[in-house]
Motif scaffolding. Structure first.
Motif, PDB file in Angstrom:
ATOM      1  N   VAL A   1     -41.104 -32.872 -31.228  1.00  0.00           N
ATOM      2  CA  VAL A   1     -40.446 -31.398 -31.346  1.00  0.00           C
ATOM      3  C   VAL A   1     -38.932 -31.657 -31.170  1.00  0.00           C
ATOM      4  CG1 VAL A   1     -40.651 -31.071 -28.503  1.00  0.00           C
ATOM      5  CG2 VAL A   1     -40.346 -29.195 -30.919  1.00  0.00           C
ATOM      6  N   ASN A   2     -38.276 -30.837 -32.060  1.00  0.00           N
ATOM      7  CA  ASN A   2     -36.998 -30.805 -32.081  1.00  0.00           C
ATOM      8  C   ASN A   2     -36.430 -29.391 -31.570  1.00  0.00           C
ATOM      9  OD1 ASN A   2     -37.029 -33.034 -33.617  1.00  0.00           O
ATOM     10  ND2 ASN A   2     -37.581 -31.775 -35.381  1.00  0.00           N
ATOM     11  N   ASN A   3     -35.147 -29.976 -31.464  1.00  0.00           N
ATOM     12  CA  ASN A   3     -34.516 -28.416 -31.269  1.00  0.00           C
ATOM     13  C   ASN A   3     -34.347 -27.161 -31.222  1.00  0.00           C
ATOM     14  OD1 ASN A   3     -32.941 -30.136 -28.446  1.00  0.00           O
ATOM     15  ND2 ASN A   3     -32.002 -30.557 -29.580  1.00  0.00           N
ATOM     16  N   ASP A   4     -34.848 -27.285 -33.077  1.00  0.00           N
ATOM     17  CA  ASP A   4     -34.718 -26.652 -33.693  1.00  0.00           C
ATOM     18  C   ASP A   4     -36.517 -25.928 -33.688  1.00  0.00           C
ATOM     19  OD1 ASP A   4     -35.983 -28.221 -34.998  1.00  0.00           O
ATOM     20  OD2 ASP A   4     -34.496 -27.538 -37.056  1.00  0.00           O
ATOM     21  N   GLY A   5     -37.240 -26.004 -33.246  1.00  0.00           N
ATOM     22  CA  GLY A   5     -38.314 -25.483 -33.134  1.00  0.00           C
ATOM     23  C   GLY A   5     -38.884 -26.213 -33.719  1.00  0.00           C
ATOM     24  N   SER A   6     -39.009 -27.382 -34.982  1.00  0.00           N
ATOM     25  CA  SER A   6     -39.759 -27.589 -36.194  1.00  0.00           C
ATOM     26  C   SER A   6     -40.242 -29.109 -35.469  1.00  0.00           C
ATOM     27  CB  SER A   6     -38.867 -28.573 -36.946  1.00  0.00           C
ATOM     28  OG  SER A   6     -37.279 -29.530 -36.605  1.00  0.00           O
ATOM     29  N   LEU A   7     -41.235 -29.601 -35.987  1.00  0.00           N
ATOM     30  CA  LEU A   7     -41.919 -30.677 -35.352  1.00  0.00           C
ATOM     31  C   LEU A   7     -41.861 -32.256 -36.737  1.00  0.00           C
ATOM     32  CD1 LEU A   7     -44.930 -29.035 -34.702  1.00  0.00           C
ATOM     33  CD2 LEU A   7     -43.598 -30.275 -33.635  1.00  0.00           C
ATOM     34  N   SER A   8     -41.653 -32.696 -35.998  1.00  0.00           N
ATOM     35  CA  SER A   8     -41.335 -34.125 -36.934  1.00  0.00           C
ATOM     36  C   SER A   8     -42.624 -34.833 -36.699  1.00  0.00           C
ATOM     37  CB  SER A   8     -40.508 -34.892 -36.721  1.00  0.00           C
ATOM     38  OG  SER A   8     -39.616 -34.503 -36.684  1.00  0.00           O
ATOM     39  N   PHE A   9     -43.252 -35.368 -37.881  1.00  0.00           N
ATOM     40  CA  PHE A   9     -44.479 -36.182 -38.245  1.00  0.00           C
ATOM     41  C   PHE A   9     -43.708 -37.677 -38.486  1.00  0.00           C
ATOM     42  CE2 PHE A   9     -46.178 -31.710 -38.871  1.00  0.00           C
ATOM     43  CZ  PHE A   9     -47.495 -31.726 -38.585  1.00  0.00           C
ATOM     44  N   TYR A  10     -45.248 -38.789 -37.945  1.00  0.00           N
ATOM     45  CA  TYR A  10     -45.139 -39.686 -38.708  1.00  0.00           C
ATOM     46  C   TYR A  10     -45.532 -40.040 -39.964  1.00  0.00           C
ATOM     47  CZ  TYR A  10     -44.785 -41.533 -34.347  1.00  0.00           C
ATOM     48  OH  TYR A  10     -44.066 -40.998 -32.673  1.00  0.00           O
ATOM     49  N   CYS A  11     -46.392 -38.944 -40.706  1.00  0.00           N
ATOM     50  CA  CYS A  11     -47.149 -39.627 -42.298  1.00  0.00           C
ATOM     51  C   CYS A  11     -46.445 -38.556 -42.855  1.00  0.00           C
ATOM     52  CB  CYS A  11     -48.877 -39.124 -41.944  1.00  0.00           C
ATOM     53  SG  CYS A  11     -49.675 -41.288 -41.569  1.00  0.00           S
ATOM     54  N   ALA A  12     -46.505 -38.821 -43.863  1.00  0.00           N
ATOM     55  CA  ALA A  12     -45.838 -37.661 -44.882  1.00  0.00           C
ATOM     56  C   ALA A  12     -46.395 -35.934 -44.855  1.00  0.00           C
ATOM     57  CB  ALA A  12     -46.073 -37.467 -46.787  1.00  0.00           C
ATOM     58  N   VAL A  13     -45.477 -34.920 -44.885  1.00  0.00           N
ATOM     59  CA  VAL A  13     -46.136 -33.319 -44.920  1.00  0.00           C
ATOM     60  C   VAL A  13     -45.247 -32.545 -46.077  1.00  0.00           C
ATOM     61  CG1 VAL A  13     -46.839 -33.200 -42.753  1.00  0.00           C
ATOM     62  CG2 VAL A  13     -44.070 -33.108 -43.713  1.00  0.00           C
ATOM     63  N   GLU A  14     -45.927 -31.573 -46.795  1.00  0.00           N
ATOM     64  CA  GLU A  14     -44.701 -30.806 -47.766  1.00  0.00           C
ATOM     65  C   GLU A  14     -44.876 -29.189 -47.790  1.00  0.00           C
ATOM     66  OE1 GLU A  14     -46.247 -32.569 -51.427  1.00  0.00           O
ATOM     67  OE2 GLU A  14     -46.271 -34.275 -50.655  1.00  0.00           O
ATOM     68  N   ASN A  15     -44.455 -28.689 -48.274  1.00  0.00           N
ATOM     69  CA  ASN A  15     -44.949 -27.602 -48.295  1.00  0.00           C
ATOM     70  C   ASN A  15     -46.053 -26.819 -49.231  1.00  0.00           C
ATOM     71  OD1 ASN A  15     -42.463 -26.378 -47.077  1.00  0.00           O
ATOM     72  ND2 ASN A  15     -40.865 -25.947 -49.073  1.00  0.00           N
ATOM     73  N   GLY A  16     -46.901 -26.258 -48.679  1.00  0.00           N
ATOM     74  CA  GLY A  16     -48.311 -25.705 -49.074  1.00  0.00           C
ATOM     75  C   GLY A  16     -49.232 -26.821 -48.622  1.00  0.00           C
ATOM     76  N   ILE A  17     -49.474 -27.662 -47.802  1.00  0.00           N
ATOM     77  CA  ILE A  17     -50.218 -28.457 -47.597  1.00  0.00           C
ATOM     78  C   ILE A  17     -51.569 -27.505 -46.548  1.00  0.00           C
ATOM     79  CG2 ILE A  17     -49.765 -30.411 -48.386  1.00  0.00           C
ATOM     80  CD1 ILE A  17     -49.569 -31.706 -45.273  1.00  0.00           C
ATOM     81  N   VAL A  18     -51.792 -27.770 -46.165  1.00  0.00           N
ATOM     82  CA  VAL A  18     -53.011 -26.873 -45.542  1.00  0.00           C
ATOM     83  C   VAL A  18     -53.687 -27.670 -44.019  1.00  0.00           C
ATOM     84  CG1 VAL A  18     -55.169 -25.353 -44.745  1.00  0.00           C
ATOM     85  CG2 VAL A  18     -53.917 -25.321 -46.654  1.00  0.00           C
ATOM     86  N   LEU A  19     -53.287 -27.829 -42.959  1.00  0.00           N
ATOM     87  CA  LEU A  19     -53.282 -29.116 -41.947  1.00  0.00           C
ATOM     88  C   LEU A  19     -54.764 -27.891 -41.041  1.00  0.00           C
ATOM     89  CD1 LEU A  19     -50.067 -29.814 -40.734  1.00  0.00           C
ATOM     90  CD2 LEU A  19     -51.024 -31.446 -42.425  1.00  0.00           C
TER      91      LEU A  19
ATOM     92  N   GLU B   1     -42.233 -25.871 -24.271  1.00  0.00           N
ATOM     93  CA  GLU B   1     -42.363 -26.857 -23.254  1.00  0.00           C
ATOM     94  C   GLU B   1     -41.935 -27.930 -23.041  1.00  0.00           C
ATOM     95  OE1 GLU B   1     -39.812 -23.534 -24.347  1.00  0.00           O
ATOM     96  OE2 GLU B   1     -41.619 -23.519 -23.212  1.00  0.00           O
ATOM     97  N   ARG B   2     -43.354 -27.675 -22.832  1.00  0.00           N
ATOM     98  CA  ARG B   2     -44.767 -28.698 -22.066  1.00  0.00           C
ATOM     99  C   ARG B   2     -45.274 -29.395 -23.413  1.00  0.00           C
ATOM    100  NH1 ARG B   2     -47.015 -27.278 -17.222  1.00  0.00           N
ATOM    101  NH2 ARG B   2     -47.726 -29.439 -17.702  1.00  0.00           N
ATOM    102  N   LEU B   3     -44.959 -29.722 -24.678  1.00  0.00           N
ATOM    103  CA  LEU B   3     -45.298 -30.774 -25.819  1.00  0.00           C
ATOM    104  C   LEU B   3     -44.960 -32.003 -25.586  1.00  0.00           C
ATOM    105  CD1 LEU B   3     -44.863 -27.964 -29.335  1.00  0.00           C
ATOM    106  CD2 LEU B   3     -46.789 -28.627 -27.989  1.00  0.00           C
ATOM    107  N   SER B   4     -45.478 -32.848 -25.815  1.00  0.00           N
ATOM    108  CA  SER B   4     -44.830 -34.154 -25.684  1.00  0.00           C
ATOM    109  C   SER B   4     -46.117 -34.635 -26.183  1.00  0.00           C
ATOM    110  CB  SER B   4     -45.659 -34.445 -23.661  1.00  0.00           C
ATOM    111  OG  SER B   4     -46.910 -33.724 -23.399  1.00  0.00           O
ATOM    112  N   ALA B   5     -45.612 -36.203 -25.980  1.00  0.00           N
ATOM    113  CA  ALA B   5     -46.516 -37.063 -27.180  1.00  0.00           C
ATOM    114  C   ALA B   5     -47.913 -36.891 -26.805  1.00  0.00           C
ATOM    115  CB  ALA B   5     -46.424 -38.662 -26.594  1.00  0.00           C
ATOM    116  N   ALA B   6     -47.986 -37.113 -25.701  1.00  0.00           N
ATOM    117  CA  ALA B   6     -49.848 -37.102 -25.138  1.00  0.00           C
ATOM    118  C   ALA B   6     -50.414 -35.964 -25.413  1.00  0.00           C
ATOM    119  CB  ALA B   6     -49.609 -37.001 -23.159  1.00  0.00           C
TER     120      ALA B   6
END
Length: 388
Positions: free
Chosen positions: A278-296, A250-255
């Protein structure tokens, strides 16, 4: 109030007039001269863009213009908002040609190669400087198109050894409508490629102030088209990320996102993948491309001002004191500076270095789309005895 600076081959100016006609008139008063060959501008999205387009075309009737909307401007005085900043290029030192990509979804190498070849040939015909050693490309993209990676990779393949950089257009952090400008009007879901050939020495650069931590997160479920990560390490993405940075979801924010970025490691380099929300379903939206299998990789900021000083000093050591720097500075960096109350100090550094540019929704460097970087081009000067 207009601020402007005249350096070798370039003139920079900014206007805080909110009336489009007055702003355009102020810029024209500062930039127009008999050798003006091209104007590049960055403007607040708060302007009436149709009115601004008409005003700019009226004020610069014989001069080509390109530009984009911003998430903040960098003027000759430093960081600003609600303004327009512009650069006028002397045609005796610069050959500049532009092209619009108006179908980002279907832009392929078969489109990119003739586009690049045509731009280079038009520059070559102006006989300013050898093309291969003295040219670079500036890309301005719709910052909400979600097509940056594909377009940039395609362009990079066509450009070959010609360096490139750029920024994604912003809209004052509203994340609703971003625009690029060329040929007399603003466009959405589009990109502008600006090919610049110059006699001046130059250096394309990129820097960031982030260092990797040991923590790794694997993207186990993602929606590539929407740049959305649904699961990290097999669990809801927001939950895993929140635990990593030590807050509740709940405390996740742009900062929080700005202070705790993630990155993907490619070829020994870390390329930042910043979280948009952060989205209502608990997912995260990114500014850059993301895909399955990448390591962050979790990243940790070091002092931003120190990194900026080192980068600017390095450019000066290699080029001599720059005559001007065009800077594409991620809006998340600006947010961090504001939170740390360091914006004035950063403005002073940029002002002394002759930086003009804008805050972006993403930066481009040699075909890569990244976040939280300061990316751009620095121009050196010709010897004092050089004749136009």
């Amino acid at each position: 109030m207009t601020t402007y600076q005249v350096k070798q081959g370039v003139t920079t100016a900014a206007s805080e007039q909110t009336n489009p006609c007055r702003a355009a008139e102020e810029l024209a008063g500062a930039l127009r001269h008999e050798h003006l060959g091209f104007v590049l501008f960055f403007c607040s999205a708060e302007y009436d863009l149709d009115a601004l387009a008409d005003a700019l075309e009226s004020s610069f009737p014989t001069t080509p213009l390109s530009g984009c909307t911003t998430a903040g401007e960098i003027t000759p005085e430093g960081y600003d908002r609600g303004s327009i900043v512009a650069i006028g290029f002397d045609r005796r030192l610069f050959a500049i040609e532009t092209a619009l990509i108006d179908d980002l979804n279907h832009f392929e190498l078969a489109d990119a190669q003739p586009l690049v070849d045509t731009l280079l040939e038009r520059c070559r015909q102006q006989a300013i400087a050898p093309i291969n050693e003295h040219s670079f490309a500036l890309t301005l993209l719709d910052g909400l198109s979600s097509r940056e990676e594909q377009v940039l990779a395609t362009l990079d393949a066509a450009l070959g050894r010609i360096p490139s950089f750029g920024g994604s257009a912003g809209d004052d952090n509203h994340l609703s409508h971003t625009h690029v400008y060329t040929a007399g009007r603003f466009h959405t879901r589009a990109a502008v490629v600006v090919m610049i050939n110059t006699r001046l020495p130059f250096e394309v650069f990129s820097t960031h102030h982030l260092i990797p931590l040991a923590h790794k997160l694997v993207v186990t479920e993602a929606d590539r088209e929407q740049r959305r990560v649904i699961e990290l390490n097999g669990l809801p993405a927001a939950q895993v990320y929140a635990e990593l940075v030590g807050v509740t979801p709940e405390r996740l924010s742009a900062a929080v996102f700005a202070h705790h970025p993630l990155a993907v490691r490619i070829g020994g380099q870390h390329y930042v993948r910043s979280i948009q929300g952060v989205n209502n379903d608990g997912s995260l939206s990114f500014y850059c491309a993301v895909e399955n299998g990448i390591v962050l990789t979790a990243m940790q900021p070091t002092p931003l001002l120190d990194d900026l000083k080192v980068m600017l000093a390095g450019v000066s050591a290699r080029l001599g004191t720059p005559s001007m720097i065009i800077g594409c500075d991620c809006f998340l960096r600006r947010m961090e500076l504001e939170a740390l109350k360091q914006l004035d100090q950063a403005s002073q550094l940029l002002r002394l270095a002759g930086v003009v540019g804008f805050n972006t929704y993403g930066e481009q460097h040699h075909g890569m789309h990244v976040n939280q970087t300061f990316t751009g081009v620095a121009f050196g000067s010709l010897p004092a005895n050089h004749k136009h």
